[in-house]
Enzyme design. Structure first.
Site, mmCIF file in Angstrom:
data_model
loop_
_atom_site.group_PDB
_atom_site.id
_atom_site.type_symbol
_atom_site.label_atom_id
_atom_site.label_comp_id
_atom_site.label_asym_id
_atom_site.label_seq_id
_atom_site.Cartn_x
_atom_site.Cartn_y
_atom_site.Cartn_z
ATOM 1 N N THR A 183 1.061 -8.617 -4.715
ATOM 2 C CA THR A 183 1.935 -8.564 -3.546
ATOM 3 C C THR A 183 3.375 -8.808 -3.966
ATOM 4 O O THR A 183 3.647 -9.657 -4.811
ATOM 5 C CB THR A 183 1.515 -9.635 -2.512
ATOM 6 O OG1 THR A 183 0.145 -9.432 -2.165
ATOM 7 C CG2 THR A 183 2.365 -9.552 -1.250
ATOM 8 N N ARG A 225 -5.403 -8.986 3.223
ATOM 9 C CA ARG A 225 -6.190 -7.967 2.543
ATOM 10 C C ARG A 225 -7.617 -7.898 3.094
ATOM 11 O O ARG A 225 -8.146 -6.806 3.356
ATOM 12 C CB ARG A 225 -6.198 -8.258 1.040
ATOM 13 C CG ARG A 225 -4.803 -8.256 0.443
ATOM 14 C CD ARG A 225 -4.719 -8.866 -0.944
ATOM 15 N NE ARG A 225 -5.298 -8.001 -1.969
ATOM 16 C CZ ARG A 225 -5.127 -8.204 -3.272
ATOM 17 N NH1 ARG A 225 -4.387 -9.231 -3.695
ATOM 18 N NH2 ARG A 225 -5.669 -7.398 -4.149
ATOM 19 N N LEU A 249 2.492 -15.992 -3.597
ATOM 20 C CA LEU A 249 2.034 -14.677 -3.184
ATOM 21 C C LEU A 249 1.029 -14.198 -4.227
ATOM 22 O O LEU A 249 1.132 -14.532 -5.408
ATOM 23 C CB LEU A 249 3.200 -13.676 -3.098
ATOM 24 C CG LEU A 249 4.231 -13.887 -1.982
ATOM 25 C CD1 LEU A 249 5.354 -12.858 -2.124
ATOM 26 C CD2 LEU A 249 3.598 -13.789 -0.608
ATOM 27 N N ASP A 250 0.066 -13.381 -3.805
ATOM 28 C CA ASP A 250 -0.845 -12.766 -4.754
ATOM 29 C C ASP A 250 -0.048 -12.024 -5.827
ATOM 30 O O ASP A 250 1.037 -11.503 -5.554
ATOM 31 C CB ASP A 250 -1.749 -11.749 -4.053
ATOM 32 C CG ASP A 250 -2.683 -12.380 -3.039
ATOM 33 O OD1 ASP A 250 -2.872 -13.605 -3.086
ATOM 34 O OD2 ASP A 250 -3.219 -11.621 -2.204
ATOM 35 N N MET A 251 -0.609 -11.916 -7.013
ATOM 36 C CA MET A 251 0.083 -11.229 -8.103
ATOM 37 C C MET A 251 0.488 -9.810 -7.690
ATOM 38 O O MET A 251 1.595 -9.345 -8.010
ATOM 39 C CB MET A 251 -0.812 -11.165 -9.338
ATOM 40 C CG MET A 251 -0.125 -10.562 -10.557
ATOM 41 S SD MET A 251 -1.232 -10.256 -11.955
ATOM 42 C CE MET A 251 -2.021 -8.733 -11.400
#
Length: 221
Positions: free
Chosen positions: A70, A167, A66-68
């Protein structure tokens, strides 16, 4: 010395490890916003979800990220067989991922699909962008859950797994995610002190027996 991300932003991840489920084959955790999924390349960025998981479960094997910014559900395998089984599900898009996002404005209609090809914006990486000539197919479904003043709460299901897909897609339809330091500006950026995107649930076939199982992490916003 304070560790910094490549962007220059200080890296100060929250402490702890939240385990949602553990058995002999898989481990499911709730990643907090602000914690890297895997180590960064620069010094001081070694603390990440993968490192914390492996400190507690040395046999854990990474499956996805996951993105940092998120938060939410991430699954790790605990055997090579489980790793292959679940990786195949990711590859074939047979598992189900549901996110919750708070976005700026109200979308037209109660649900929709965004089908826009994405590619890395190399001069501005890690940003991604729409590119009809060279982008990879990327599809995201969304449904309106609630209108919250100037914002809307959406259930979001990515049908593909491109970097920053949700996003960029929500920004492209005119509804950036609140607090998105990469893709939101003005009031949408200032409306939240973190990215308002959370991986709420993951549904997959368990590698031992093949039964459908679903894991959920409460939405923190």
């Amino acid at each position: 010395m304070i560790a910094r991300l490549p962007s220059g932003q200080p890296y100060a991840p929250p402490a702890g490890l939240s385990v949602l489920h553990a058995d002999a084959q898989i481990l499911v955790v709730d990643k907090p916003s602000g914690l890297l999924s895997v180590p960064g390349k620069d010094p001081g960025l070694e603390d990440c979800l993968e490192a914390r998981v492996r400190a507690a479960f040395p046999d854990a094997l990474l499956l996805h990220r996951l993105d940092m910014d998120t938060s939410g559900v991430m699954v790790f395998a605990r055997t090579r067989l489980a790793q292959r089984h679940i990786a195949w599900q990711f590859e074939k898009r047979s598992l189900e991922k549901r996110y919750v996002a708070r976005v700026w404005g109200r979308p037209a209609g109660d649900r929709g699909r965004v089908d826009l090809p994405l590619i890395c914006d190399w001069p501005n990486r890690p940003l991604q962008m729409v590119c009809h000539a060279r982008g990879k197919p990327s599809v995201t479904d969304w449904a309106l859950l609630a209108v919250e003043g100037a914002a809307s709460r959406l259930a979001v299901s990515p049908l593909t797994g491109r970097s920053h897909q949700i996003r960029v897609h929500l920004r492209e339809i005119g509804h950036p995610i609140l607090g998105d330091r990469f893709y939101a500006t003005g009031d949408a950026l200032a409306a939240a002190d973190r990215l308002q995107l959370h991986a709420e649930s993951l549904t997959l076939r368990h590698p031992e027996g093949g039964a459908w199982v679903s894991y959920t992490a409460p939405v923190p916003f």
